[in-house]
Design an enzyme around this catalytic site. Structure first.
Site, PDB file in Angstrom:
ATOM      1  CG  ASN A 109       2.197   1.876   4.749  1.00 50.98           C
ATOM      2  OD1 ASN A 109       3.230   1.718   4.470  1.00 50.98           O
ATOM      3  ND2 ASN A 109       1.488   1.388   3.288  1.00 50.98           N
TER       4      ASN A 109
ATOM      5  CD  GLU B 179      -1.957   1.305   2.659  1.00 52.22           C
ATOM      6  OE1 GLU B 179      -1.617   0.517   3.447  1.00 52.22           O
ATOM      7  OE2 GLU B 179      -3.126   1.584   3.243  1.00 52.22           O
TER       8      GLU B 179
ATOM      9  CD  GLU C 159      -5.236   4.546   5.919  1.00 59.44           C
ATOM     10  OE1 GLU C 159      -6.013   4.585   4.743  1.00 59.44           O
ATOM     11  OE2 GLU C 159      -4.475   4.019   7.076  1.00 59.44           O
TER      12      GLU C 159
ATOM     13  CG  ASN D 297      -4.417   4.393   0.385  1.00 63.94           C
ATOM     14  OD1 ASN D 297      -4.123   3.465  -0.222  1.00 63.94           O
ATOM     15  ND2 ASN D 297      -4.243   4.577   2.184  1.00 63.94           N
TER      16      ASN D 297
ATOM     17  CB  CYS E 213      -3.693  -1.644   4.176  1.00 70.42           C
ATOM     18  SG  CYS E 213      -2.916  -1.493   6.252  1.00 70.42           S
TER      19      CYS E 213
ATOM     20  CE  LYS F 135      -6.900   1.539   3.911  1.00 69.58           C
ATOM     21  NZ  LYS F 135      -5.837   1.819   4.722  1.00 69.58           N
TER      22      LYS F 135
END
Ligand code: CDV
Length: 311
Positions: A197, A47, A146, A110, A172, A127
């Site tokens: 991550n 990612e 995020e 993302n 993730c 994401k």
């Protein structure tokens, strides 16, 4: 004839704030070459593989934030990676921060893309489960912003025909939600790829460090087993500017067994010849969805978001 795909996961060691895109792409290319040397035709990168994990930093200047985003893909810095993939005939999954415009509105996602062996982008995932917070947490050891820097993905959990297989993508935190895997499983995914991550510390509450790795592997293994698919998971790990992230990149078989796992917290390739017939067999037997699922009892999963007790 047995249906197999030689695949690899390319774990990345730390990328620091000061590292340039060009130097990171050079590292990705070295890993792609190594994976190719070990017979891989498909490689999974992490990612946000082109930059440091920037959601750990509080930023208010949008121009500063946007420096971590790519406006086109491939672009001048990443083009050599695509060219090398085509030259070697190796496809890849790559996570990065995507800046795009939709109906005149600027969006930040993302994102992960799936690139075929001829260098074409054949799949895109944005994401959906964005963890963390949007406000500044001054007492936390670092931020996880995020929810501030990204829009929620708007492409769903899809699968694509690539590398002569059916491949799904997620990113993730998605791995902690069984719905992620099931929606891909219901589309016949044979391979599910993800990059991650995962900071070593949980900023929301203190927990024993070993739980980070346990929950990571538990999520991969459950997702693989319950959907009879191969799961390929690539970490960005080690200490980025002093902030530690877990390694544990893994290739998990449709039985839920770990077929290969990275040992280091640095650049590392793991590779496996994926037996796609194994998943096919399990999807025809113990996880024959058409035969065994009872959707008339699953309504709450899409009707209700938060848990509520009514008794
Ligand atoms: N990049 C991530 O999504 N990281 C999350 C956080 C919550 C640790 C993860 O689920 O690993």
């Amino acid at each position: 004839m047995a249906h197999r795909l030689n695949a690899a996961v390319a774990q990345l060691g730390p990328i620091h704030l000061a590292d340039s895109r060009t130097s990171v792409v050079r590292r990705l290319m070295a890993l792609l070459r190594e994976a190719h040397g070990r017979g891989a035709r498909f490689v999974v990168f992490p990612e946000l593989a082109l930059t440091t994990f920037f959601p750990r930093w509080w930023m208010t200047d949008q121009a500063e934030i946007d420096r971590f985003f790519e406006r086109e893909m491939p672009n001048i810095e990443t083009r050599p990676l695509f060219d090398l993939a085509r030259e070697l005939g190796v496809g890849f999954y790559l996570g990065y921060a995507e800046l795009t415009e939709e109906n005149g509105v600027v969006r930040h996602y993302n994102t992960a893309i799936l690139v075929e062996r001829d260098g074409r982008i054949v799949g895109r995932y944005r994401k959906i489960h964005l963890p963390g917070h949007a406000e500044h947490l001054p007492d936390a050891p670092f931020q996880h912003l995020e929810k501030r820097y990204f829009d929620i993905g708007n492409l769903g959990f899809k699968v694509w025909r690539a590398y002569d297989a059916v491949v799904g993508m997620c990113i993730c935190n998605d791995r902690r939600w069984p719905e992620t895997w099931r929606v891909m499983g219901l589309q016949g995914a044979e391979i599910m790829a993800l990059g991650y991550n995962t900071p070593i510390l949980n900023i929301h509450h203190r927990e024993p460090e070993h739980l980070r790795m346990f929950h990571h592997l538990l999520s991969l293994q459950a997702g693989a087993y319950q959907n009879a698919a191969w799961v390929l998971a690539a970490a960005k790990c080690g200490a980025e500017d002093g902030f530690g992230m877990v390694g544990g990149s893994a290739i998990v078989a449709p039985t839920g067994e770990i077929a290969a796992q990275a040992l280091s917290e640095d650049n590392e390739v793991i590779a496996v010849s994926l037996d796609l017939d194994l998943g096919d067999y399990l999807r025809r037997t113990v996880f024959n969805f058409a035969k065994h699922r009872r959707i008339e009892h699953y309504g709450l999963i899409t009707e209700r978001t938060g848990a509520r007790t009514e008794v």
